[in-house]
Design a protein around this motif. Structure first.
Motif, PDB file in Angstrom:
ATOM      1  N   ARG A  79      12.717  42.639   2.345  1.00  0.00           N
ATOM      2  CA  ARG A  79      13.262  43.709   2.090  1.00  0.00           C
ATOM      3  C   ARG A  79      12.887  44.917   3.110  1.00  0.00           C
ATOM      4  N   LYS A  80      11.641  44.957   3.384  1.00  0.00           N
ATOM      5  CA  LYS A  80      11.166  45.951   4.234  1.00  0.00           C
ATOM      6  C   LYS A  80      11.604  45.479   5.816  1.00  0.00           C
ATOM      7  N   TRP A  95      15.082  46.543   6.158  1.00  0.00           N
ATOM      8  CA  TRP A  95      15.231  47.986   6.132  1.00  0.00           C
ATOM      9  C   TRP A  95      15.238  48.749   7.404  1.00  0.00           C
ATOM     10  N   ASP A 128      17.880  47.524   9.809  1.00  0.00           N
ATOM     11  CA  ASP A 128      18.927  48.283   9.378  1.00  0.00           C
ATOM     12  C   ASP A 128      18.968  49.878  10.123  1.00  0.00           C
ATOM     13  N   ARG A 129      17.679  50.236   9.841  1.00  0.00           N
ATOM     14  CA  ARG A 129      17.599  51.639  10.256  1.00  0.00           C
ATOM     15  C   ARG A 129      17.777  51.633  11.892  1.00  0.00           C
ATOM     16  N   VAL A 154      24.440  53.076   0.414  1.00  0.00           N
ATOM     17  CA  VAL A 154      23.654  51.973  -0.058  1.00  0.00           C
ATOM     18  C   VAL A 154      23.837  51.688  -1.544  1.00  0.00           C
ATOM     19  N   ARG A 200      24.416  56.838   2.021  1.00  0.00           N
ATOM     20  CA  ARG A 200      23.324  56.348   2.961  1.00  0.00           C
ATOM     21  C   ARG A 200      21.937  57.636   3.137  1.00  0.00           C
ATOM     22  N   THR A 243      18.049  57.465   2.746  1.00  0.00           N
ATOM     23  CA  THR A 243      17.123  57.402   3.846  1.00  0.00           C
ATOM     24  C   THR A 243      16.272  58.685   3.999  1.00  0.00           C
ATOM     25  N   VAL A 276      10.609  50.522   1.244  1.00  0.00           N
ATOM     26  CA  VAL A 276      11.715  49.719   0.368  1.00  0.00           C
ATOM     27  C   VAL A 276      12.147  50.549  -0.654  1.00  0.00           C
ATOM     28  N   LYS A 330      19.863  48.181  -1.367  1.00  0.00           N
ATOM     29  CA  LYS A 330      20.335  47.731  -0.059  1.00  0.00           C
ATOM     30  C   LYS A 330      21.236  48.559   0.651  1.00  0.00           C
ATOM     31  N   CYS A 331      21.465  48.635   1.930  1.00  0.00           N
ATOM     32  CA  CYS A 331      22.760  49.135   2.612  1.00  0.00           C
ATOM     33  C   CYS A 331      23.988  48.230   2.076  1.00  0.00           C
TER      34      CYS A 331
END
Ligand SMILES: [Zn+2]
Length: 256
Positions: free
Chosen positions: A63-64, A67, A70-71, A130, A141, A145, A155, A166-167
């Protein structure tokens, strides 16, 4: 020859009452959104197998990683601007003919161009929201963030049920949203013109949409930079860049 095809396609658009527009990655690359699978792209820095939905659900470390990925990819999408093809779709909507805009893109550029959010069916979700994987609640989102940055969180978890956030895009191994897919097929079966822009029609099941429209009697027009597996069923094939070609089509349409 191409000019003649554009004239015919413009006439069909003029005569149509229920148009479905279907867009893919080709329309976004012209807005400078890089192909994340290309060498040197964000995607290439990660092992794709680590970014699947199953891994995301399985362990905090994936998950980390997701992310992080995703970022890293988000700023290019946040900063991109819509191009002539996105604006052409807005004009079709303003003419009162648009039944639905089905897109494989996650960047939100259609809405940024001015397409009504309630016309847009995002088959692969959106980077601008998200979602909680357990209770389906959604957030903007940037709200999430900003909290992650302020509190140093790698996370985020749901404040209501504790589920992982999650996105709201569809990861590999994650199924497409059934309701969105149902609506897309419904509109494909009830349109009289199905216009594909910037999709090579290789990702299933979305690639089946034009065939579904054709079975129901719709005319099919395709604007794409390269051949697709469905070229043979298209009534009009316009090989070229999405922006200039869609703009030429709409310019012709405006004269009718
Ligand atoms: Zn939740």
């Amino acid at each position: 020859m191409k000019d003649e095809r554009i004239r015919v396609a413009a006439r069909w658009l003029h005569e149509a009452e229920r148009v479905v527009v279907f867009t893919g990655a080709g329309i976004s690359t012209e807005s400078g959104i890089p192909d994340f699978r290309s060498p040197g792209g964000v995607w290439s820095r990660y092992n794709q197998d680590d970014l699947t939905y199953q891994r995301f659900r399985s362990h905090e470390r994936y998950r980390k990683l997701y992310w992080e990925y995703d970022r890293a990819r988000f700023p290019a999408m946040r900063d991109a601007q819509p191009n002539a093809a996105h604006h052409a779709v807005v004009e079709i909507e303003r003419s009162g003919r648009l039944a639905a805009l089905v897109t494989q893109n996650i960047d939100g550029l259609h809405q940024k161009a001015g397409s009504s959010p309630d016309k847009v069916l995002e088959l692969h979700g959106t980077v601008h929201a998200v979602t909680c994987l357990d209770c389906d609640r959604r957030w903007n989102r940037e709200e999430i963030t900003a909290r992650m940055e302020a509190e140093g969180i790698d996370v985020p978890y749901c404040e209501h049920c504790g589920g992982p956030l999650k996105c709201a895009t569809i990861a590999f191994g994650q199924s497409l949203p059934a309701d969105v897919l149902d609506q897309a097929f419904h509109h494909a079966r009830h349109c009289d013109l199905f216009l594909t822009v910037g999709s090579s029609l290789v990702v299933q099941p979305a690639a089946l949409l034009p065939a579904e429209a054709r079975r129901a009697g719709a005319k099919l027009v395709l604007i794409n930079l390269s051949d697709t597996p469905y070229d043979a069923i298209m009534d009009i094939l316009l090989i070229g860049k999405a922006g200039p070609t869609a703009a030429a089509l709409l310019a012709e349409f405006a004269r009718l």
